[in-house]
Motif scaffolding. Sequence first.
Motif, PDB file in Angstrom:
ATOM      1  N   UNK A   1       0.821  -1.195   0.000  1.00 32.90           N
ATOM      2  CA  UNK A   1       0.000   0.000   0.000  1.00 32.90           C
ATOM      3  C   UNK A   1       0.866   1.261   0.000  1.00 32.90           C
ATOM      4  N   UNK A   2       1.969   1.208   0.730  1.00 36.45           N
ATOM      5  CA  UNK A   2       2.881   2.356   0.775  1.00 36.45           C
ATOM      6  C   UNK A   2       3.483   2.598  -0.602  1.00 36.45           C
ATOM      7  N   UNK A   3       3.751   1.524  -1.314  1.00 38.21           N
ATOM      8  CA  UNK A   3       4.296   1.639  -2.667  1.00 38.21           C
ATOM      9  C   UNK A   3       3.311   2.352  -3.590  1.00 38.21           C
ATOM     10  N   UNK A   4       2.040   1.978  -3.513  1.00 38.33           N
ATOM     11  CA  UNK A   4       1.023   2.616  -4.348  1.00 38.33           C
ATOM     12  C   UNK A   4       0.852   4.088  -3.997  1.00 38.33           C
ATOM     13  N   UNK A   5       0.955   4.422  -2.734  1.00 47.20           N
ATOM     14  CA  UNK A   5       0.865   5.823  -2.320  1.00 47.20           C
ATOM     15  C   UNK A   5       2.020   6.629  -2.905  1.00 47.20           C
ATOM     16  N   UNK A   6       3.217   6.060  -2.871  1.00 47.04           N
ATOM     17  CA  UNK A   6       4.380   6.732  -3.445  1.00 47.04           C
ATOM     18  C   UNK A   6       4.258   6.920  -4.940  1.00 47.04           C
ATOM     19  N   UNK A   7       3.759   5.893  -5.613  1.00 47.25           N
ATOM     20  CA  UNK A   7       3.558   5.986  -7.061  1.00 47.25           C
ATOM     21  C   UNK A   7       2.526   7.064  -7.376  1.00 47.25           C
ATOM     22  N   UNK A   8       1.444   7.104  -6.619  1.00 46.59           N
ATOM     23  CA  UNK A   8       0.397   8.105  -6.838  1.00 46.59           C
ATOM     24  C   UNK A   8       0.941   9.517  -6.644  1.00 46.59           C
ATOM     25  N   UNK A   9       1.750   9.716  -5.618  1.00 49.74           N
ATOM     26  CA  UNK A   9       2.328  11.045  -5.377  1.00 49.74           C
ATOM     27  C   UNK A   9       3.276  11.452  -6.493  1.00 49.74           C
TER      28      UNK A   9
END
Length: 64
Positions: A1-9
């Motif tokens: 989930x943290x990875x997806x948040x970073x990608x989104x940012x």
Amino acid sequence: MIFLTGVWRELAGLFVDDGALALAIAAVVLLAGILATLMPDIPLAAGVILLFGCLGVLFTNVLS
């Protein structure tokens, strides 16, 4: 989930690098939209607002 948040940012950062610039451009587009709604017989006025408003915002951002 943290990875997806970073990608989104990172993806959002591609489009909105400078928040003040994005906000000012959105305000110019909103103003042109309001003008086009209130004065539908003169569509050139909205185009002039878009052209000179966006150029003015960009010029101001470059100088500051």
